[in-house]
Enzyme design. Structure first.
Site, PDB file in Angstrom:
ATOM      1  CB  CYS A 100      -0.916  -0.013   1.223  1.00 24.99           C
ATOM      2  SG  CYS A 100      -2.049   1.376   1.255  1.00 24.99           S
ATOM      3  CB  CYS A 139      -1.622   3.867   8.159  1.00 24.64           C
ATOM      4  SG  CYS A 139      -2.678   4.485   6.825  1.00 24.64           S
ATOM      5  CB  CYS A 166      -0.990  -0.200   8.390  1.00 26.89           C
ATOM      6  SG  CYS A 166      -1.716  -1.424   7.277  1.00 26.89           S
ATOM      7  CB  CYS A 182     -15.611  -6.868   6.460  1.00 26.59           C
ATOM      8  SG  CYS A 182     -16.975  -6.626   7.580  1.00 26.59           S
ATOM      9  CB  CYS A 239     -18.680  -4.633   5.125  1.00 26.55           C
ATOM     10  SG  CYS A 239     -17.740  -3.187   5.684  1.00 26.55           S
ATOM     11  CB  CYS A 272     -18.463   0.502   8.736  1.00 23.47           C
ATOM     12  SG  CYS A 272     -17.418  -0.317   9.961  1.00 23.47           S
ATOM     13  NE  ARG A 323     -17.987  -5.162  13.572  1.00 25.53           N
ATOM     14  CZ  ARG A 323     -18.273  -4.377  12.521  1.00 25.53           C
ATOM     15  NH1 ARG A 323     -17.339  -3.659  11.960  1.00 25.53           N
ATOM     16  NH2 ARG A 323     -19.491  -4.337  12.050  1.00 25.53           N
TER      17      ARG A 323
HETATM   18  N1  SAM Z   1      -6.615   0.221   3.289  1.00 25.71           N
HETATM   19  C1  SAM Z   1      -7.918   0.630   3.621  1.00 25.71           C
HETATM   20  C2  SAM Z   1      -7.900   1.920   4.410  1.00 25.71           C
HETATM   21  O1  SAM Z   1      -7.097   2.051   5.332  1.00 25.71           O
HETATM   22  O2  SAM Z   1      -8.703   2.777   4.126  1.00 25.71           O
HETATM   23  C3  SAM Z   1      -8.721  -0.404   4.341  1.00 25.71           C
HETATM   24  C4  SAM Z   1      -8.088  -1.395   5.299  1.00 25.71           C
HETATM   25  S1  SAM Z   1      -7.388  -0.734   6.763  1.00 25.71           S
HETATM   26  C5  SAM Z   1      -6.334  -2.003   7.248  1.00 25.71           C
HETATM   27  C6  SAM Z   1      -8.759  -0.602   7.864  1.00 25.71           C
HETATM   28  C7  SAM Z   1      -8.546  -0.107   9.275  1.00 25.71           C
HETATM   29  O3  SAM Z   1      -8.031  -1.141  10.062  1.00 25.71           O
HETATM   30  C8  SAM Z   1      -7.613   1.043   9.492  1.00 25.71           C
HETATM   31  O4  SAM Z   1      -8.192   2.280   9.212  1.00 25.71           O
HETATM   32  C9  SAM Z   1      -7.331   0.904  10.989  1.00 25.71           C
HETATM   33  O5  SAM Z   1      -8.275   1.622  11.749  1.00 25.71           O
HETATM   34  C10 SAM Z   1      -7.468  -0.595  11.232  1.00 25.71           C
HETATM   35  N2  SAM Z   1      -6.151  -1.196  11.483  1.00 25.71           N
HETATM   36  C11 SAM Z   1      -5.179  -1.412  10.577  1.00 25.71           C
HETATM   37  N3  SAM Z   1      -4.075  -1.941  11.148  1.00 25.71           N
HETATM   38  C12 SAM Z   1      -4.351  -2.054  12.473  1.00 25.71           C
HETATM   39  C13 SAM Z   1      -3.596  -2.504  13.605  1.00 25.71           C
HETATM   40  N4  SAM Z   1      -2.358  -2.915  13.499  1.00 25.71           N
HETATM   41  N5  SAM Z   1      -4.196  -2.473  14.814  1.00 25.71           N
HETATM   42  C14 SAM Z   1      -5.470  -2.036  14.943  1.00 25.71           C
HETATM   43  N6  SAM Z   1      -6.215  -1.592  13.916  1.00 25.71           N
HETATM   44  C15 SAM Z   1      -5.676  -1.591  12.694  1.00 25.71           C
HETATM   45 FE1  SF4 Z   2      -2.797   1.185   3.419  1.00 27.82          FE
HETATM   46 FE2  SF4 Z   2      -2.738   0.045   5.795  1.00 27.82          FE
HETATM   47 FE3  SF4 Z   2      -3.162   2.642   5.623  1.00 27.82          FE
HETATM   48 FE4  SF4 Z   2      -5.069   0.928   4.788  1.00 27.82          FE
HETATM   49  S1  SF4 Z   2      -4.342   1.189   6.870  1.00 27.82           S
HETATM   50  S2  SF4 Z   2      -4.353   2.773   3.733  1.00 27.82           S
HETATM   51  S3  SF4 Z   2      -3.768  -0.725   4.001  1.00 27.82           S
HETATM   52  S4  SF4 Z   2      -1.284   1.577   5.012  1.00 27.82           S
END
Ligand code: SAM
Ligand code: SF4
Ligand code: DTB
Length: 317
Positions: A55, A59, A62, A101, A132, A192, A264
């Site tokens: 990606c 973030c 992530c 989802c 979802c 959501c 949730r």
């Molecule tokens: N990539 C897309 C986005 O971020 O818009 C969708 C998937 S992303 C992994 C969805 C959400 O999962 C993130 O916004 C975050 O809130 C949560 N998430 C991701 N990694 C996480 C982690 N290590 N611990 C807890 N929540 C996490």
């Molecule tokens: Fe990409 Fe992870 Fe951020 Fe979703 S949460 S936009 S998968 S870096």
């Protein structure tokens, strides 16, 4: 007891909720919960990662950001085939999930992938599951097309407060997230949206995140509250753990502020005791992620969750 749906929460009011004695806060939250929800039912949503890793966003929590991929050791995949997703959805339904989802590690979906995504929505719906998706940012046209295919929910989290956001993500703005939520809402798809706690933010930030969500033109129909899963190799791997009682407080305040929404209990359950999860249900959590895998990390096994439900007399919904 009365719990009107409000969109005018002030920072002071929210902090006053967080500051209440724990017993008073949980009692109030459970009271609000009982006005609009069956206290002995918990909705089960199952996740699948339809496109993992690589990606372009940064973030910090992530595992899937290409910035952290070398250190997390995660390998990227291409978008899954529709048939595989539908087959996995069928299994999830047989295991007891009611919503499926589908998550993709994208900044936003590409035009070349749209037909495949729409076919996934149609295929999963045909199995009798709610659908979802979480695919990153959507423009108006993409939201409308997903709505036409019958998508029930779209997940896009605000993640934290507007103030703390810049410490966590620099590649897209808070406003861009709110714009996506507006497109989803306008398309008639259920929203959501929630966030993550335990990223080193302050209580004010947890309150600010809930304020953003509750003061949207409509409360998100579903509000995932994730406890950070500190993935080795991500910038947040060594962040101090959040006190579990503060996590329960966050659930309780979310329940009070957004009385009709699904709240949730999301990521982080693998590291939570049964007792902590039970406190979250008592504080108004009405839904969980179910199934042994979240996107890239582990979640409790179905039989473990069902054993806890049996002990508590909870019914899956
Ligand atoms: N990539 C897309 C986005 O971020 O818009 C969708 C998937 S992303 C992994 C969805 C959400 O999962 C993130 O916004 C975050 O809130 C949560 N998430 C991701 N990694 C996480 C982690 N290590 N611990 C807890 N929540 C996490
Ligand atoms: Fe990409 Fe992870 Fe951020 Fe979703 S949460 S936009 S998968 S870096
Ligand atoms: C949400 O709020 N949490 C889910 C879902 N929406 C997409 C994702 C949790 C991911 C946890 C870390 C992982 O497994 O990669």
């Amino acid at each position: 007891m009365d719990a009107p749906v409000r969109h005018d929460w002030t920072p002071d009011e929210i902090m006053a909720l967080f500051d209440k004695p724990f017993m008073d806060l949980v009692y109030e939250a459970q009271g609000v919960h009982r006005l609009y929800h069956d206290p002995n039912k918990v909705q089960l949503s199952q996740l699948i990662s339809i496109k993992t890793g690589g990606c372009a966003e940064d973030c910090s929590y992530c595992s899937q950001s290409s910035k952290h991929q070398k250190t997390t050791g995660l390998s990227a995949t291409k978008l899954m085939e529709v048939e595989r997703v539908v087959a996995a959805a069928k299994k999830a339904k047989a295991g007891g999930a009611s919503r499926y989802c589908m998550g993709a590690a994208w900044t936003s979906p590409k035009e070349r992938d749209m037909d495949t995504l729409l076919a996934m929505v149609e295929g999963v719906k045909a199995e009798g599951l709610e659908t979802c998706m979480t695919l990153g940012m959507l423009d108006k046209c993409q939201a409308d097309r997903l709505a036409d295919a019958g998508l029930d929910y779209y997940n896009h989290n605000v993640d934290t407060s507007e103030e703390f956001y810049g410490e966590i993500i620099t590649t897209r703005t808070y406003q861009e997230r709110l714009d996506t939520l507006a497109h989803v809402r306008a398309a008639g798809i259920n929203v959501c949206s929630g966030g993550i706690v335990g990223m080193g933010e302050k209580r004010e930030d947890r309150a600010g995140m809930l304020r953003t969500l509750a003061n949207l033109p409509e409360h998100p129909q579903s509000v995932p509250i994730n406890m950070l899963v500190a993935v080795p190799g991500t910038p947040l791997e060594n962040v101090d753990k959040l006190d579990p009682f503060e996590f329960v407080r966050t659930i309780a305040v979310a329940r009070i502020m957004m009385p009709k929404s699904e709240v949730r209990l999301s990521a982080g359950r693998q590291e939570m005791s049964e007792e902590l999860q039970s406190l979250c249900f008592l504080a108004g959590a009405s839904s969980i992620f179910y199934g042994e895998q979240l996107l890239t990390t582990a979640n409790p096994e179905n039989n473990k969750d069902m054993a806890l439900f049996a002990k508590l007399g909870l019914k899956p919904a």
